[in-house]
Enzyme design. Structure first.
Site, short mmCIF file in Angstrom:
data_model
loop_
_atom_site.label_atom_id
_atom_site.label_comp_id
_atom_site.label_asym_id
_atom_site.label_seq_id
_atom_site.Cartn_x
_atom_site.Cartn_y
_atom_site.Cartn_z
N GLU A 382 0.79 -1.23 0.00
CA GLU A 382 0.00 0.00 0.00
C GLU A 382 0.83 1.29 0.00
O GLU A 382 0.44 2.29 0.61
CB GLU A 382 -0.96 0.01 1.20
CG GLU A 382 -1.94 -1.15 1.15
CD GLU A 382 -2.77 -1.32 2.42
OE1 GLU A 382 -3.92 -1.75 2.31
OE2 GLU A 382 -2.27 -1.06 3.53
C1 TNX Z 1 -4.54 -4.17 4.60
S1 TNX Z 1 -2.86 -6.49 4.35
C2 TNX Z 1 -3.30 -3.89 5.12
C3 TNX Z 1 -3.19 -3.37 6.49
C4 TNX Z 1 -4.53 -3.22 7.13
C5 TNX Z 1 -5.40 -4.37 6.76
C6 TNX Z 1 -6.72 -4.38 7.43
C7 TNX Z 1 -1.79 -5.43 4.22
C8 TNX Z 1 -0.49 -5.87 3.78
N1 TNX Z 1 -2.12 -4.16 4.51
O1 TNX Z 1 -2.50 -2.16 6.49
O2 TNX Z 1 -4.33 -3.18 8.50
O3 TNX Z 1 -5.60 -4.35 5.37
O4 TNX Z 1 -7.40 -5.56 7.18
#
Ligand code: TNX
Length: 589
Positions: A382
């Protein structure tokens, strides 16, 4: 059964005239007989010899995760005697497992369970003075009516497998390594009555079903992740999570140590990361951080349970807490305000500034030095504002830094487009198993840890009314957590490229240990079974019954769990599943 003796007949042939002393004897005999007639039934017979014991309450196959092979021999059901001794091969690691077994069994049984080892040189521990015993020859120590833990390098059980033999002469646990013995101890524990989880002595027949279990894992990596960044959890909370992992033969604890809302691990060369960056969390609470001593304590507690800690420093995104502490890392060199919300994808360290790579080298160097395990997780998810070649260039550079500090890279599957580096592992968290970019990275040499958001994410709600959790990847009830195959999940990725499986728990909505347990249990054992058990054992109908048997154990141990309606729990609800449940006990294993 004893029989009631016949009374002296009241009628019948008249006895010959008796002398006075005979008459007294006769009267006494008659009185005794009358008394016996009126007396309550004879007490139950003494407990039978162990090898004649009535059947154990469980089947030998009632274990989670399902063992690879189970050969019951009901005639060999066995009862742990009060005077049992635990004997082990003369190896410090085996002795440590034997001591853990004794510590596990002593509270509920109240038995002394001394630990001995097969050498002339005892290595006593504080509460289990070790005594030398005969080695028992090449086959190792003999159970002699108790429990023997045998290290056997020649056994065909691999680095984590074990064989458990419950027979008339006692219990013999065999493994190549202490790790195998430790996993075998978890099986032994589950085969005893649930009251074995009681922290105080219980009057119980400690029966074990007879036969042999031969068990090895399907995948070498079986893990869970705890996000300690969104909310901070104490060392004690983490140790308790380690206990839960150990029960189900999980062998990796991934700690998500840094995120926008908090930096949780001390770094001496950049002290404001924790003093400033650690002082926040989601919702505005005080946050917190682990000192190096705290972290070492977690690592060693986990290691004693044959669990490897995988530290994650999430880069280049999810770094707001670091930018608050050190604005020079920010692209605009301006400190952002501390972040206590739950959005993602807005923050990043400046990929164009050399200072950023100094920072990363220092941080990863210090974390690597604290971490005995081979892995260093660099996040990579992300980072929406670091795109294309800037992103892959950044990742490739950080991958080299990881190699330079002697560790193997793990990262979320967003790392996939970057160049391969020896041994690198991608953690796949998608919800759509068609992922050509990840499959391509696998063709270029990456291995996968699979954590599908819609099956393995323990922060997803079970049902719409689950009091905490998310639903962006859908609801995940126990069956959904169980019914998928890590070895065949991601398209065009062969089973041989799958290192294993992991269940992440993100904690935006999780604020207490009871919250953690509510989301972990009973789904963690489902994921654990996918990681450990051969695919041939996969069977929801059987699993839900075996899982149900864990409920009374959690109740006895004071562990919160979600009483999922699709699992046939014994007893009507007697345990709290509310999020505010408090706990005081910490099981030692
Ligand atoms: C996605 S899964 C994220 C996290 C959040 C999560 C909540 C991932 C690698 N990143 O930053 O906490 O979703 O479900």
């Amino acid at each position: 059964m004893s029989t009631i003796p016949s009374p002296t007949p009241a009628t019948g042939p008249v006895p010959p005239p008796a002398r006075e002393s005979d008459a007294v004897t006769l009267a006494e005999t008659a009185e005794r007989a009358a008394h016996e007639l009126l007396a309550p039934p004879a007490p139950l017979p003494a407990p039978p010899a162990p090898h004649l014991a009535p059947p154990a309450p469980h089947r030998l196959a009632d274990v989670v995760p399902a063992p690879a092979q189970v050969q019951p021999v009901p005639a060999d059901d066995w009862v742990l005697p009060a005077e049992a001794v635990i004997v082990t091969s003369a190896d410090p690691a085996a002795l440590a497992v034997a001591t853990q077994l004794a510590e596990l069994l002593r509270p509920a049984t109240g038995y002394p369970l001394p630990v001995t080892h097969a050498t002339a040189h005892p290595a006593p521990t504080a509460d289990s003075p070790a005594r030398p015993v005969p080695t028992g020859g090449a086959a190792g120590p003999e159970p002699a009516g108790g429990i023997a833990l045998v290290l056997d390098e020649a056994a065909d059980l691999g680095p984590e497998g074990y064989r458990l033999d419950v027979a008339r002469d006692g219990v013999r646990l065999t493994a190549v390594t202490a790790t195998g013995l430790f996993h075998g101890v978890q099986t032994l524990r589950q085969l005893l009555p649930p009251a074995i989880e009681s922290p105080t002595p219980v009057a119980e027949r400690w029966a074990l079903p007879g036969g042999t279990i031969t068990d090895t894992p399907r995948f070498p990596y079986r893990g869970a992740m705890l996000d300690v960044a969104r909310h901070f959890f104490t060392v004690e909370d983490i140790l308790r999570v380690v206990d839960h992992l150990a029960r189900y033969k999980l062998n990796h604890l991934h700690l998500h140590l840094t995120d926008d809302q908090g930096w949780r691990i001390a770094v001496d060369s950049w002290p404001r990361l924790t003093s400033v960056g650690g002082a926040t969390e989601v919702g505005g609470g005080p946050g917190g951080h682990y000192t190096k001593a705290d972290y070492r304590r977690i690592v060693s507690y986990a290691a004693a349970r044959h669990i490897t800690v995988v530290p994650e420093i999430d880069l280049p995104g999810h770094t707001n807490s670091a930018l608050v502490a050190y604005p020079e890392l920010a692209p605009d060199k301006i400190a952002p305000p501390p972040y206590t919300g739950t959005e993602v994808g807005f923050s990043y360290v400046d990929p164009a500034d050399e200072r950023t790579y100094d920072f990363i080298t220092d941080v990863l160097g210090e974390v690597a030095a604290l971490t005995p395990g081979p892995w260093l997780h660099i996040g990579g998810d992300e980072a929406f504002k670091v795109k294309g070649e800037v992103y892959t260039g950044f990742v490739e550079r950080v991958q080299r830094i990881v190699a330079g500090v002697g560790k193997t890279v793990v990262g979320w599957h967003q790392l996939a487009p970057a160049g391969h580096v020896d041994g690198r592992v991608l953690q796949w968290w998608g919800t759509n198993a068609d992922d050509p970019t990840t499959a391509d990275a696998v063709r270029r040499g990456a291995r996968l840890i699979v954590s599908p958001g819609n099956h393995a994410y323990l922060d997803m709600k079970y049902a719409p009314d689950t009091p905490i959790g998310h639903d962006w990847a859908g609801l995940i009830d126990v069956r959904k957590a169980y019914d998928w195959d890590p070895g065949a999940h991601v398209s065009d990725v062969p089973t041989t490229a799958v290192l294993g499986v992991e269940a992440p728990l993100w904690t935006e909505s999780v604020t207490s240990l009871a919250d953690i347990e509510l989301l972990l249990l009973p789904r963690l054992p489902a994921i654990a079974e996918l990681g450990w058990s051969p695919r041939a054992t996969h069977d929801w109908a059987d699993f839900r019954h075996r899982l149900a048997g864990q409920g009374p154990r959690w109740e006895r141990a004071g562990i919160t769990f979600h009483r999922a309606p699709e699992v046939p729990w014994p007893n009507t609800p007697t345990i709290p599943t509310q999020r505010d449940t408090t706990h005081t006990e910490t099981a030692d294993l």
